[in-house]
Design an enzyme around this catalytic site. Structure first.
Site, PDB file in Angstrom:
ATOM      1  N   SER A 169      43.573  35.552  34.906  1.00 24.68           N
ATOM      2  CA  SER A 169      43.052  36.878  34.580  1.00 24.68           C
ATOM      3  C   SER A 169      42.557  36.847  33.137  1.00 24.68           C
ATOM      4  O   SER A 169      41.758  35.979  32.791  1.00 24.68           O
ATOM      5  CB  SER A 169      44.129  37.940  34.799  1.00 24.68           C
ATOM      6  OG  SER A 169      43.610  39.242  34.597  1.00 24.68           O
ATOM      7  N   HIS A 196      40.440  37.145  38.029  1.00 27.47           N
ATOM      8  CA  HIS A 196      40.149  38.566  37.890  1.00 27.47           C
ATOM      9  C   HIS A 196      38.987  38.728  36.916  1.00 27.47           C
ATOM     10  O   HIS A 196      39.051  38.258  35.775  1.00 27.47           O
ATOM     11  CB  HIS A 196      41.363  39.315  37.336  1.00 27.47           C
ATOM     12  CG  HIS A 196      42.561  39.235  38.227  1.00 27.47           C
ATOM     13  ND1 HIS A 196      43.839  39.464  37.767  1.00 27.47           N
ATOM     14  CD2 HIS A 196      42.692  38.944  39.545  1.00 27.47           C
ATOM     15  CE1 HIS A 196      44.702  39.322  38.757  1.00 27.47           C
ATOM     16  NE2 HIS A 196      44.018  39.006  39.850  1.00 27.47           N
ATOM     17  N   ASP A 289      50.434  39.481  38.784  1.00 26.39           N
ATOM     18  CA  ASP A 289      49.807  38.999  40.013  1.00 26.39           C
ATOM     19  C   ASP A 289      50.024  37.492  40.156  1.00 26.39           C
ATOM     20  O   ASP A 289      49.746  36.714  39.241  1.00 26.39           O
ATOM     21  CB  ASP A 289      48.310  39.307  39.988  1.00 26.39           C
ATOM     22  CG  ASP A 289      47.619  38.960  41.293  1.00 26.39           C
ATOM     23  OD1 ASP A 289      48.295  38.971  42.342  1.00 26.39           O
ATOM     24  OD2 ASP A 289      46.397  38.687  41.259  1.00 26.39           O
TER      25      ASP A 289
END
Length: 353
Positions: A169, A196, A289
């Protein structure tokens, strides 16, 4: 109070960004300028906590301005752009290579269907990046020495590694670049990635990664068989997984923790389909996540890697995985690629015996 410098050549964009930032009581616009030259002049006399910068500007674009700032007045830089041109988005990722800590889609006005989401993400990212007091440049001289010795490499499976899954991310693109650039063209295992990223940025990210890697990097396509020496990134708004037969699986199942694609979805799929013949890597990023799903992979016999705190822009995701005991190895960004080569070669050689 977090002080922000806004750098954007569009007067309308500057006004909107200033309005959004000052709507948050924790944030203050310290300055608002229309060019990279003006930003450098401002930083000679002032020390903001964060610089929010556009990528498309006359004379000095966002990349050149980032490079010069990081050479003279290091400060966390967030690239904020509305461009959808893949070549210009690739310049955004060059800015991250030069030291910018995040890139975001620019909120373009209240009439945009995703305005509230983009605005919220912008404010949250400014606050989080302000905590990066010193922008860490984790890129180090490559080591020719093996990262792991033979007795540190698991050989609990008689067959080799089938698939590698990577999740990232905030701060992830430069780490992905370092990892993929270190892998040989004949790397024996397909790599699946969930990064992400703002919608519309994926093609620019792929173009940028392809410039420094000998692997074939592309967006994942539903139903295809992943090939050795190829890298597949999850497309916008689609979960990435694999079927029992080994084909790539793209779905619009519900977001996980508000995320689609989700790293957790990918890791869980690899755990269920490949078990000990998968390898999972969790990189820098805010939130959690992928952490619990990396633990699931490890519990099913897979080898797992989490990026260390020192080389992470944000240690949220890998830090959560480490706390859960999900990481077989905790490594700096510049050690992960060489470790993947060692693990794959060792395991695949053992599988042939």
């Amino acid at each position: 109070m977090i002080n922000v410098l806004v750098v954007d050549d569009s007067r309308v964009s500057r006004m909107l960004l200033v309005h959004l930032i000052e709507s948050d009581p924790r944030l203050r616009v310290m300055g608002s300028v229309d060019s990279g030259d003006s930003a450098l002049d401002f930083l000679k006399e002032n020390k903001p906590d964060v610089v929010l910068m556009d990528i498309q500007m006359p004379r000095l674009d966002g990349f050149e301005t980032t490079r010069l700032i990081m050479e003279t007045f290091p400060v966390p830089i967030i690239i904020c752009t509305a461009t959808t041109d893949p070549k210009e988005i690739a310049t955004t990722f060059r800015s991250m290579e030069a030291g910018a800590v995040a890139c975001l889609g620019k909120p373009v006005g209240p009439e945009h269907p995703h305005f509230d989401l983009l605005a919220s993400e912008l404010l949250d990212t400014i606050k989080l990046m302000s905590e990066v007091k010193v922008v860490r440049r984790w890129r180090r001289s490559p080591s020719a020495q093996p990262v792991l010795s033979a007795n540190e490499i698991p050989t609990n499976s008689r067959s080799g590694i089938r698939l590698i899954g990577i999740g990232a991310s905030t701060g992830g693109p430069p780490v992905l670049q370092t990892i993929l650039a270190s892998l040989p063209k004949d790397f024996a295992v397909p790599i699946l990635i969930v990064q992400h990223i703002a919608e519309g940025f994926l093609s620019g990210l792929i173009d940028w990664l392809n410039q420094t890697s000998s692997l074939q990097i592309q967006a994942a396509s539903h139903g295809t068989y992943p090939l050795p020496g190829h890298v597949y990134l999850a497309p916008d708004d689609l979960h990435l997984g694999v079927t029992a037969s080994g084909r790539l699986l793209l779905t619009r199942e519900e977001p996980e923790d508000g995320l689609r694609p989700s790293v957790s979805h990918l890791f869980r799929s690899l755990a269920n389909v490949c078990g000990p013949n998968a390898l999972g890597v969790l990189l820098t990023g805010m939130g959690k996540d992928g952490a619990a799903a990396l633990k699931l992979m490890k519990d099913k016999g897979a080898t797992t890697i989490a990026q260390d705190r020192e080389s992470s822009v944000v240690h949220g995701m890998p830090g959560e995985a480490i706390q859960l005991g999900a990481a077989t190895h905790i490594l700096a960004a510049d050690k992960i690629g060489h470790t993947l080569i060692t693990l794959v070669n060792r395991r695949n050689a053992a599988g042939r015996n």
